[in-house]
Design a protein around this motif. Structure first.
Motif, PDB file in Angstrom:
ATOM      1  N   GLY A   1       0.787  -1.224   0.000  1.00 11.22           N
ATOM      2  CA  GLY A   1       0.000   0.000   0.000  1.00 11.22           C
ATOM      3  C   GLY A   1       0.816   1.270   0.000  1.00 11.22           C
ATOM      4  N   ILE A   2       1.923   1.310  -0.758  1.00 14.52           N
ATOM      5  CA  ILE A   2       2.760   2.505  -0.709  1.00 14.52           C
ATOM      6  C   ILE A   2       2.246   3.576  -1.682  1.00 14.52           C
ATOM      7  N   SER A   3       2.265   4.786  -1.205  1.00 12.47           N
ATOM      8  CA  SER A   3       1.916   5.963  -1.999  1.00 12.47           C
ATOM      9  C   SER A   3       3.015   6.995  -1.813  1.00 12.47           C
ATOM     10  N   ALA A   4       3.250   7.785  -2.852  1.00 16.79           N
ATOM     11  CA  ALA A   4       4.326   8.774  -2.788  1.00 16.79           C
ATOM     12  C   ALA A   4       3.962   9.972  -3.636  1.00 16.79           C
ATOM     13  N   SER A   5       4.485  11.120  -3.240  1.00 18.30           N
ATOM     14  CA  SER A   5       4.245  12.369  -3.955  1.00 18.30           C
ATOM     15  C   SER A   5       5.559  13.098  -4.158  1.00 18.30           C
ATOM     16  N   ILE A   6       5.608  13.888  -5.212  1.00 19.01           N
ATOM     17  CA  ILE A   6       6.707  14.817  -5.444  1.00 19.01           C
ATOM     18  C   ILE A   6       6.103  16.209  -5.500  1.00 19.01           C
ATOM     19  N   GLY A   7       6.427  17.016  -4.499  1.00 22.58           N
ATOM     20  CA  GLY A   7       5.752  18.303  -4.375  1.00 22.58           C
ATOM     21  C   GLY A   7       4.272  18.081  -4.113  1.00 22.58           C
ATOM     22  N   LYS A   8       3.431  18.705  -4.933  1.00 22.13           N
ATOM     23  CA  LYS A   8       1.989  18.545  -4.782  1.00 22.13           C
ATOM     24  C   LYS A   8       1.424  17.480  -5.713  1.00 22.13           C
ATOM     25  N   SER A   9       2.302  16.807  -6.441  1.00 24.74           N
ATOM     26  CA  SER A   9       1.849  15.803  -7.405  1.00 24.74           C
ATOM     27  C   SER A   9       1.937  14.401  -6.811  1.00 24.74           C
ATOM     28  N   SER A  10       0.830  13.693  -6.811  1.00 20.56           N
ATOM     29  CA  SER A  10       0.809  12.306  -6.357  1.00 20.56           C
ATOM     30  C   SER A  10       1.346  11.422  -7.477  1.00 20.56           C
ATOM     31  N   ILE A  11       2.350  10.601  -7.152  1.00 19.65           N
ATOM     32  CA  ILE A  11       3.002   9.776  -8.163  1.00 19.65           C
ATOM     33  C   ILE A  11       2.602   8.309  -8.034  1.00 19.65           C
ATOM     34  N   LEU A  12       2.620   7.780  -6.817  1.00 19.96           N
ATOM     35  CA  LEU A  12       2.249   6.391  -6.571  1.00 19.96           C
ATOM     36  C   LEU A  12       0.968   6.343  -5.768  1.00 19.96           C
ATOM     37  N   HIS A  13       0.104   5.366  -6.099  1.00 20.43           N
ATOM     38  CA  HIS A  13      -1.202   5.293  -5.457  1.00 20.43           C
ATOM     39  C   HIS A  13      -1.447   3.884  -4.924  1.00 20.43           C
ATOM     40  N   GLY A  14      -1.063   3.658  -3.674  1.00 23.67           N
ATOM     41  CA  GLY A  14      -1.399   2.406  -3.003  1.00 23.67           C
ATOM     42  C   GLY A  14      -0.870   1.153  -3.674  1.00 23.67           C
ATOM     43  N   ILE A  15       0.398   1.154  -4.035  1.00 27.63           N
ATOM     44  CA  ILE A  15       0.974   0.003  -4.730  1.00 27.63           C
ATOM     45  C   ILE A  15       1.347  -1.099  -3.734  1.00 27.63           C
ATOM     46  N   THR A  16       0.929  -2.307  -4.051  1.00 29.46           N
ATOM     47  CA  THR A  16       1.327  -3.501  -3.303  1.00 29.46           C
ATOM     48  C   THR A  16       2.050  -4.437  -4.269  1.00 29.46           C
ATOM     49  N   LEU A  17       3.232  -4.891  -3.853  1.00 34.97           N
ATOM     50  CA  LEU A  17       4.073  -5.676  -4.741  1.00 34.97           C
ATOM     51  C   LEU A  17       5.003  -6.540  -3.910  1.00 34.97           C
ATOM     52  N   HIS A  18       4.991  -7.838  -4.130  1.00 36.71           N
ATOM     53  CA  HIS A  18       5.869  -8.766  -3.424  1.00 36.71           C
ATOM     54  C   HIS A  18       6.794  -9.423  -4.444  1.00 36.71           C
ATOM     55  N   LEU A  19       8.094  -9.177  -4.308  1.00 36.97           N
ATOM     56  CA  LEU A  19       9.075  -9.642  -5.280  1.00 36.97           C
ATOM     57  C   LEU A  19       9.849 -10.826  -4.709  1.00 36.97           C
ATOM     58  N   ALA A  20       9.780 -11.942  -5.398  1.00 36.69           N
ATOM     59  CA  ALA A  20      10.376 -13.181  -4.911  1.00 36.69           C
ATOM     60  C   ALA A  20      11.894 -13.116  -4.955  1.00 36.69           C
ATOM     61  N   ALA A  21      12.517 -13.762  -3.987  1.00 38.66           N
ATOM     62  CA  ALA A  21      13.979 -13.821  -3.927  1.00 38.66           C
ATOM     63  C   ALA A  21      14.514 -14.738  -5.018  1.00 38.66           C
ATOM     64  N   GLY A  22      15.735 -14.446  -5.456  1.00 32.49           N
ATOM     65  CA  GLY A  22      16.385 -15.288  -6.442  1.00 32.49           C
ATOM     66  C   GLY A  22      15.778 -15.204  -7.819  1.00 32.49           C
ATOM     67  N   ARG A  23      15.203 -14.044  -8.150  1.00 34.68           N
ATOM     68  CA  ARG A  23      14.598 -13.855  -9.464  1.00 34.68           C
ATOM     69  C   ARG A  23      14.977 -12.475 -10.003  1.00 34.68           C
ATOM     70  N   TRP A  24      14.811 -12.328 -11.300  1.00 35.46           N
ATOM     71  CA  TRP A  24      14.985 -11.028 -11.953  1.00 35.46           C
ATOM     72  C   TRP A  24      13.609 -10.497 -12.293  1.00 35.46           C
ATOM     73  N   ILE A  25      13.308  -9.316 -11.768  1.00 36.81           N
ATOM     74  CA  ILE A  25      12.019  -8.684 -11.994  1.00 36.81           C
ATOM     75  C   ILE A  25      12.241  -7.374 -12.731  1.00 36.81           C
ATOM     76  N   SER A  26      11.552  -7.191 -13.853  1.00 37.53           N
ATOM     77  CA  SER A  26      11.606  -5.940 -14.587  1.00 37.53           C
ATOM     78  C   SER A  26      10.352  -5.123 -14.292  1.00 37.53           C
ATOM     79  N   ILE A  27      10.543  -3.839 -14.026  1.00 37.86           N
ATOM     80  CA  ILE A  27       9.433  -2.905 -13.845  1.00 37.86           C
ATOM     81  C   ILE A  27       9.331  -2.070 -15.115  1.00 37.86           C
ATOM     82  N   VAL A  28       8.174  -2.118 -15.757  1.00 39.81           N
ATOM     83  CA  VAL A  28       7.993  -1.430 -17.031  1.00 39.81           C
ATOM     84  C   VAL A  28       6.691  -0.638 -17.007  1.00 39.81           C
TER      85      VAL A  28
END
Length: 268
Positions: A18-45
């Motif tokens: 549930g992470i959310s983040a803003s830069i200044g007054k602009s909301s950039i991330l909105h409640g992201i939930t993400l579980h990344l498994a160990a020993g793997r390569w994960i690309s974010i696109v």
């Protein structure tokens, strides 16, 4: 008689709830939930402005955010600074470094988390730096100042600095910047070797065909997680096509998944 085998629960290298983040007054991330498994390569696109780099910075603890981030099963905020710097290494987009430092000295910066305060580098530090520079094919010009290098050579040195940490989790934002196709292929082989040795690699990539070589793909659009799944799955391909407004299409070519532009016929 049928025997039942209880598989061990999947180990999670890094997770966001549930992470959310803003830069200044602009909301950039909105409640992201993400579980990344160990020993793997994960690309974010995702499309430009989707929040990919902001998400990666939040996972690294470099971006204030609400919600929670865990590294290797432990809240990121509870990690002592030195322990976290040894467990997680970071390569940012367009990172700078002092141009008067030699290639060797820049790579040695990756060993700082392992060195007691004001202590000289140990034999293990020198060995790690040599291994990292050889892995990125930068060893032969280790005595050159960083400022004398091309953009691609500079990127390979920064990759060596990342590798010299010898961290269990590696986060990279646009690691292929300025690299020509042969060195992009070298990077791909390097990442696969890291994963084979049990490391976890998380990379933000614009090169969709390279991103599809990963084990898993996380698709981000408008600051939200649209899909997270195996790179070879049809659902992942469909999610990519959708977030890029059907302007690309995913095909298998010579045993690899490639993202190709969808060329629409135009009226004469």
């Amino acid at each position: 008689m049928v025997s039942l085998v209880n598989s061990a629960p999947e180990k999670i290298a890094i997770s966001a709830d549930g992470i959310s983040a803003s830069i200044g007054k602009s909301s950039i991330l909105h409640g992201i939930t993400l579980h990344l498994a160990a020993g793997r390569w994960i690309s974010i696109v995702g499309p430009n402005g989707a929040g990919k780099s902001t998400l990666l910075r939040a996972l690294a603890g470099l971006m204030p955010c609400s919600g929670s981030v865990q590294l290797l099963g432990r809240p990121l905020a509870q990690w002592p600074r030195g322990d976290r710097a040894r467990a997680l290494s970071w390569l940012g987009q367009n990172e700078g470094a002092a141009d008067d430092l030699t290639v060797y000295d820049v790579a040695m910066l990756g060993r700082l988390p392992h060195q007691p305060w004001l202590s000289p580098p140990s034999g293990a530090d020198h060995a790690a730096v040599e291994q990292a520079l050889r892995a990125t094919q930068a060893w032969d010009w280790r005595h050159r100042p960083l400022g004398q290098l091309s953009g691609g050579e500079r990127q390979r040195v920064l990759l060596a600095r990342l590798l010299a940490v010898q961290a269990q989790v590696l986060l990279m934002d646009e690691p292929l910047a300025n690299l020509d196709p042969p060195h992009q292929a070298d990077w791909l082989l390097l990442v696969r070797d890291l994963v084979a040795r049990g490391c976890t690699v998380v990379s933000v990539l614009h090169e969709l065909s390279m991103a599809l070589q990963a084990d898993d793909v996380a698709v981000v659009a408008q600051g939200r997680m649209r899909h997270h799944g195996a790179a070879q799955h049809a659902a992942t391909h469909r999610a990519l096509e959708q977030v890029f407004d059907e302007r690309i299409t995913i095909h298998s070519v010579a045993g690899q998944w490639l993202a190709l532009p969808r060329l629409h016929a135009t009226a004469c």
